[in-house]
Design a protein around this motif. Structure first.
Motif, short mmCIF file in Angstrom:
data_model
loop_
_atom_site.label_atom_id
_atom_site.label_comp_id
_atom_site.label_asym_id
_atom_site.label_seq_id
_atom_site.Cartn_x
_atom_site.Cartn_y
_atom_site.Cartn_z
N LEU A 101 0.82 -1.21 0.00
CA LEU A 101 0.00 0.00 0.00
C LEU A 101 0.85 1.26 0.00
O LEU A 101 1.95 1.28 0.56
CB LEU A 101 -0.92 0.01 1.22
CG LEU A 101 -2.03 -1.04 1.23
CD1 LEU A 101 -2.66 -1.13 2.62
CD2 LEU A 101 -3.07 -0.72 0.18
N SER A 102 0.33 2.33 -0.59
CA SER A 102 1.05 3.61 -0.60
C SER A 102 1.08 4.23 0.79
O SER A 102 2.01 4.95 1.12
CB SER A 102 0.39 4.57 -1.60
OG SER A 102 -0.96 4.79 -1.24
N ASP A 103 0.07 3.97 1.61
CA ASP A 103 0.03 4.43 3.00
C ASP A 103 -0.06 3.18 3.87
O ASP A 103 -1.07 2.49 3.88
CB ASP A 103 -1.17 5.34 3.23
CG ASP A 103 -1.25 5.88 4.66
OD1 ASP A 103 -0.50 5.40 5.54
OD2 ASP A 103 -2.08 6.78 4.89
N THR A 104 1.02 2.87 4.59
CA THR A 104 1.07 1.65 5.38
C THR A 104 0.76 1.90 6.86
O THR A 104 1.03 1.05 7.71
CB THR A 104 2.46 0.99 5.25
OG1 THR A 104 3.45 1.94 5.62
CG2 THR A 104 2.71 0.51 3.84
N GLY A 105 0.14 3.03 7.16
CA GLY A 105 -0.18 3.38 8.54
C GLY A 105 -1.14 2.42 9.22
O GLY A 105 -1.18 2.35 10.44
N MET A 106 -1.91 1.66 8.43
CA MET A 106 -2.85 0.72 9.03
C MET A 106 -2.21 -0.61 9.38
O MET A 106 -2.84 -1.49 9.93
CB MET A 106 -4.06 0.51 8.12
CG MET A 106 -3.74 0.14 6.67
SD MET A 106 -3.12 -1.52 6.31
CE MET A 106 -4.58 -2.46 6.55
N ILE A 107 -0.92 -0.77 9.11
CA ILE A 107 -0.25 -2.05 9.39
C ILE A 107 0.16 -2.08 10.86
O ILE A 107 1.29 -1.76 11.23
CB ILE A 107 0.97 -2.28 8.48
CG1 ILE A 107 0.56 -2.24 7.02
CG2 ILE A 107 1.63 -3.61 8.81
CD1 ILE A 107 1.72 -2.42 6.06
N LYS A 108 -0.81 -2.43 11.70
CA LYS A 108 -0.58 -2.57 13.14
C LYS A 108 -1.21 -3.90 13.54
O LYS A 108 -2.41 -3.95 13.86
CB LYS A 108 -1.22 -1.41 13.89
CG LYS A 108 -0.54 -0.10 13.59
CD LYS A 108 -1.20 1.06 14.28
CE LYS A 108 -0.52 2.34 13.83
NZ LYS A 108 -1.40 3.46 13.79
N PRO A 109 -0.43 -4.99 13.52
CA PRO A 109 -1.01 -6.30 13.83
C PRO A 109 -1.67 -6.33 15.21
O PRO A 109 -1.10 -5.83 16.19
CB PRO A 109 0.18 -7.24 13.78
CG PRO A 109 1.17 -6.56 12.90
CD PRO A 109 0.99 -5.09 13.17
N THR A 110 -2.87 -6.89 15.25
CA THR A 110 -3.58 -7.08 16.51
C THR A 110 -3.47 -8.52 16.97
O THR A 110 -3.92 -8.85 18.06
CB THR A 110 -5.07 -6.70 16.35
OG1 THR A 110 -5.63 -7.46 15.29
CG2 THR A 110 -5.21 -5.21 16.07
N ALA A 111 -2.89 -9.38 16.13
CA ALA A 111 -2.68 -10.79 16.50
C ALA A 111 -1.40 -11.30 15.86
O ALA A 111 -1.03 -10.87 14.76
CB ALA A 111 -3.86 -11.64 16.04
#
Length: 135
Positions: A101-111
């Protein structure tokens, strides 16, 4: 985070738009994901199939998972970059590889899954779900 978010393979032959937030983001530590990522784990964003719009030609590869399920992979035939994985038995979900993705800010693993195979030097952050194998 604002959607849609654009994504692409390394060479740009495959592009896509992620239209909405993932259901969850998971770090997988299994040996197969270590091979895939050439790192300690692979990141996957579970998304609804209809929340992603793809453009460009992709090639498919499949293998049997430890669970007995089929793990399909779609990737760019030019640069080899993985775009997503899928289980044919769950056609409404895909396992997007969000580092594209161009914006990887959502890559925060919850598991974190398959921690029974994780590298000893990696410490899992506090506050996330941890599973020895696939939940």
């Amino acid at each position: 985070m604002q959607y849609p978010i654009s994504g692409s393979c390394q060479c740009g032959g495959v592009t896509y738009q992620l239209l909405s937030e993932p259901m969850m983001v998971v770090a997988c530590h299994c040996k197969e994901c270590q091979k895939l990522s050439t790192s300690a784990f692979s990141i996957t964003a579970m998304v609804a199939r209809d929340s992603v719009k793809f453009n460009g030609k992709m090639t498919e590869w499949r293998r049997s998972a430890a669970s007995g399920n089929i793990n399909g992979a779609m990737f760019c035939p030019t640069c080899g970059n993985r775009i997503y994985h899928f289980n044919p038995q769950e056609p409404d979900k895909i396992k997007l590889k969000p580092a594209n993705l161009s914006d990887t800010g959502m890559i925060k693993p919850t598991a974190h899954v398959w921690v029974s195979e994780k590298q000893d030097w990696y410490d899992i952050p506090e506050g996330v779900a941890v599973y020895d194998k696939q939940p």
